[in-house]
Motif scaffolding. Structure first.
Motif, PDB file in Angstrom:
ATOM      1  N   ASN A   1       0.865  -1.180   0.000  1.00  0.00           N
ATOM      2  CA  ASN A   1       0.000   0.000   0.000  1.00  0.00           C
ATOM      3  C   ASN A   1       0.897   1.224   0.000  1.00  0.00           C
ATOM      4  O   ASN A   1       1.906   1.264   0.692  1.00  0.00           O
ATOM      5  CB  ASN A   1      -0.884   0.042   1.253  1.00  0.00           C
ATOM      6  N   LYS A   2       0.493   2.222  -0.789  1.00  0.00           N
ATOM      7  CA  LYS A   2       1.268   3.447  -0.818  1.00  0.00           C
ATOM      8  C   LYS A   2       0.479   4.544  -0.124  1.00  0.00           C
ATOM      9  O   LYS A   2      -0.624   4.900  -0.546  1.00  0.00           O
ATOM     10  CB  LYS A   2       1.539   3.846  -2.260  1.00  0.00           C
ATOM     11  N   LEU A   3       1.060   5.019   0.982  1.00  0.00           N
ATOM     12  CA  LEU A   3       0.418   6.039   1.794  1.00  0.00           C
ATOM     13  C   LEU A   3       0.932   7.404   1.367  1.00  0.00           C
ATOM     14  O   LEU A   3       2.134   7.586   1.169  1.00  0.00           O
ATOM     15  CB  LEU A   3       0.823   5.793   3.252  1.00  0.00           C
ATOM     16  N   VAL A   4       0.032   8.363   1.238  1.00  0.00           N
ATOM     17  CA  VAL A   4       0.476   9.709   0.933  1.00  0.00           C
ATOM     18  C   VAL A   4       0.003  10.642   2.043  1.00  0.00           C
ATOM     19  O   VAL A   4      -1.165  10.646   2.409  1.00  0.00           O
ATOM     20  CB  VAL A   4      -0.090  10.188  -0.429  1.00  0.00           C
ATOM     21  N   ILE A   5       0.959  11.401   2.601  1.00  0.00           N
ATOM     22  CA  ILE A   5       0.624  12.380   3.631  1.00  0.00           C
ATOM     23  C   ILE A   5       0.827  13.773   3.051  1.00  0.00           C
ATOM     24  O   ILE A   5       1.889  14.066   2.491  1.00  0.00           O
ATOM     25  CB  ILE A   5       1.508  12.191   4.882  1.00  0.00           C
ATOM     26  N   GLU A   6      -0.195  14.589   3.167  1.00  0.00           N
ATOM     27  CA  GLU A   6      -0.142  15.901   2.534  1.00  0.00           C
ATOM     28  C   GLU A   6      -1.053  16.861   3.272  1.00  0.00           C
ATOM     29  O   GLU A   6      -2.212  16.531   3.536  1.00  0.00           O
ATOM     30  CB  GLU A   6      -0.624  15.767   1.080  1.00  0.00           C
TER      31      GLU A   6
ATOM     32  N   VAL B   1      -4.566   6.519   1.183  1.00  0.00           N
ATOM     33  CA  VAL B   1      -3.876   5.443   0.487  1.00  0.00           C
ATOM     34  C   VAL B   1      -4.015   5.733  -1.001  1.00  0.00           C
ATOM     35  O   VAL B   1      -5.118   5.754  -1.539  1.00  0.00           O
ATOM     36  CB  VAL B   1      -4.491   4.069   0.825  1.00  0.00           C
ATOM     37  N   LYS B   2      -2.881   6.017  -1.628  1.00  0.00           N
ATOM     38  CA  LYS B   2      -2.938   6.436  -3.031  1.00  0.00           C
ATOM     39  C   LYS B   2      -3.012   5.233  -3.962  1.00  0.00           C
ATOM     40  O   LYS B   2      -3.788   5.214  -4.907  1.00  0.00           O
ATOM     41  CB  LYS B   2      -1.706   7.258  -3.362  1.00  0.00           C
ATOM     42  N   GLU B   3      -2.171   4.247  -3.658  1.00  0.00           N
ATOM     43  CA  GLU B   3      -2.183   3.070  -4.512  1.00  0.00           C
ATOM     44  C   GLU B   3      -2.130   1.834  -3.629  1.00  0.00           C
ATOM     45  O   GLU B   3      -1.584   1.860  -2.537  1.00  0.00           O
ATOM     46  CB  GLU B   3      -0.948   3.038  -5.424  1.00  0.00           C
ATOM     47  N   ALA B   4      -2.692   0.753  -4.141  1.00  0.00           N
ATOM     48  CA  ALA B   4      -2.608  -0.509  -3.416  1.00  0.00           C
ATOM     49  C   ALA B   4      -2.811  -1.635  -4.415  1.00  0.00           C
ATOM     50  O   ALA B   4      -3.505  -1.463  -5.416  1.00  0.00           O
ATOM     51  CB  ALA B   4      -3.671  -0.587  -2.321  1.00  0.00           C
ATOM     52  N   ASP B   5      -2.182  -2.763  -4.140  1.00  0.00           N
ATOM     53  CA  ASP B   5      -2.395  -3.886  -5.058  1.00  0.00           C
ATOM     54  C   ASP B   5      -3.366  -4.914  -4.481  1.00  0.00           C
ATOM     55  O   ASP B   5      -3.340  -6.084  -4.836  1.00  0.00           O
ATOM     56  CB  ASP B   5      -1.059  -4.541  -5.441  1.00  0.00           C
TER      57      ASP B   5
END
Lengths: 172, 123
Positions: free
Chosen positions: B64-69, B75-79
């Motif tokens: 899982n790709k977490l984005v903090i902003e 969660v921006k991307e996940a497989d």
């Protein structure tokens, strides 16, 4: 005669608890695909609500407590058991009072019970985990309680004629 | 339906109270400071919401790709197969969570203490 009655009661508790236990087991096999901890269908409550409507209040209470302890030790953790214990206490009290008013049907009583069960669990969990962030779940759990409690109430209403018939048949 | 009037009113009242609480939390909920990530129920890491960054989280079941902003995390991307975690969107208030069931991943916003942040972050 009295002894026979007592024996019958013990057998009843056994059968009903076994049924509640089975429901809890079935439920543990099929977790709901909702990303919120603590939301369950509460199938085991079918038994409790059905007993509340077909036997004495005391019987329903005993079955409710027994099933929490039994399923808690078997399928859950100790903390989960403590949470549902408080849930059951609150929900049972609420259902009892609501049923006493005689203004509601099984569906309404069960709905209320479902909501209070979730509320009781949440309050217990907040105290034990010492965090207020759980209260964020409050609205979601309330809405979920309405849905699951209502569904359970409908099921009980649906099976009640058969259950009553079965109990009467046996008591002949 | 008239027969069930009281029951429906009861259910409606409970839902209304729930909606009010939900609204209150949405509007006045406290901003969180830390995103806590747990995998398989165990703590994976804590990430401050103050600094923008991307975090790759690798679980035994997938990535899982977490984005903090800007104080939000998503969660921006996940497989994972269902992508529910991606669709849950941005969260920022204390107690909010993003949950990826297929990967047993939970992201929770907490108040947090700044000293702890990043002390256990990442792997």
């Amino acid at each position: 005669m009295k002894k026979e009655k007592k024996t019958r009661k013990i057998a009843d508790y056994g059968a009903l608890c076994a049924l509640a236990f089975l429901f809890a087991y079935l439920e543990s096999l099929v977790p709901l695909p909702i990303g919120i901890p603590g939301i369950k269908l509460g199938l085991a409550n079918i038994v409790v609500v059905a007993v509340l409507y077909n036997m004495k209040t005391k019987d329903a209470f005993i079955v409710a407590i027994l099933r929490v302890v039994m399923t808690g030790f078997t399928f859950g953790s100790l903390s989960a058991m403590i949470y549902s214990f408080f849930g059951v206490l609150l929900s049972f009290l609420g259902m009892y009072i609501l049923k006493k008013t005689k203004k509601f049907h099984t569906v309404g009583v069960s709905t209320f019970g479902g909501v209070l069960h979730n509320l009781g669990q949440l309050i217990a969990a907040s105290f034990i985990l010492e965090t207020q962030s759980l209260l964020y779940y409050f609205p979601v759990l309330m809405a979920a309680g309405v849905l699951t409690g209502g569904l359970i109430g409908l099921i009980v209403q649906w099976i009640s004629p058969a259950l009553t018939a079965a109990l009467n048949y046996r008591n002949r | 339906m008239k027969k069930y009037r009281n029951d429906i009113i009861l259910a409606g009242a409970v839902l209304a109270v729930a909606a009010v609480f939900f609204f209150i939390y949405m509007v006045w909920g406290e901003r969180g400071a830390v995103a806590e990530v747990s995998v398989d129920g165990e703590e994976y890491g804590k990430y401050s919401l103050r600094e923008s960054r991307e975090v790759e989280i690798s679980t035994s079941k997938g990535e899982n790709k977490l984005v903090i902003e800007n104080g939000y995390v998503c969660v921006k991307e996940a497989d994972c197969p269902d992508k529910i975690c991606v669709r849950q969107g941005k969260i920022s208030r204390q107690g909010q969570t993003i949950i990826c069931l297929p990967h047993n991943l939970v992201v929770t916003i907490t108040g947090g203490e700044d000293e702890d942040v990043d002390a256990t972050a990442g792997k």
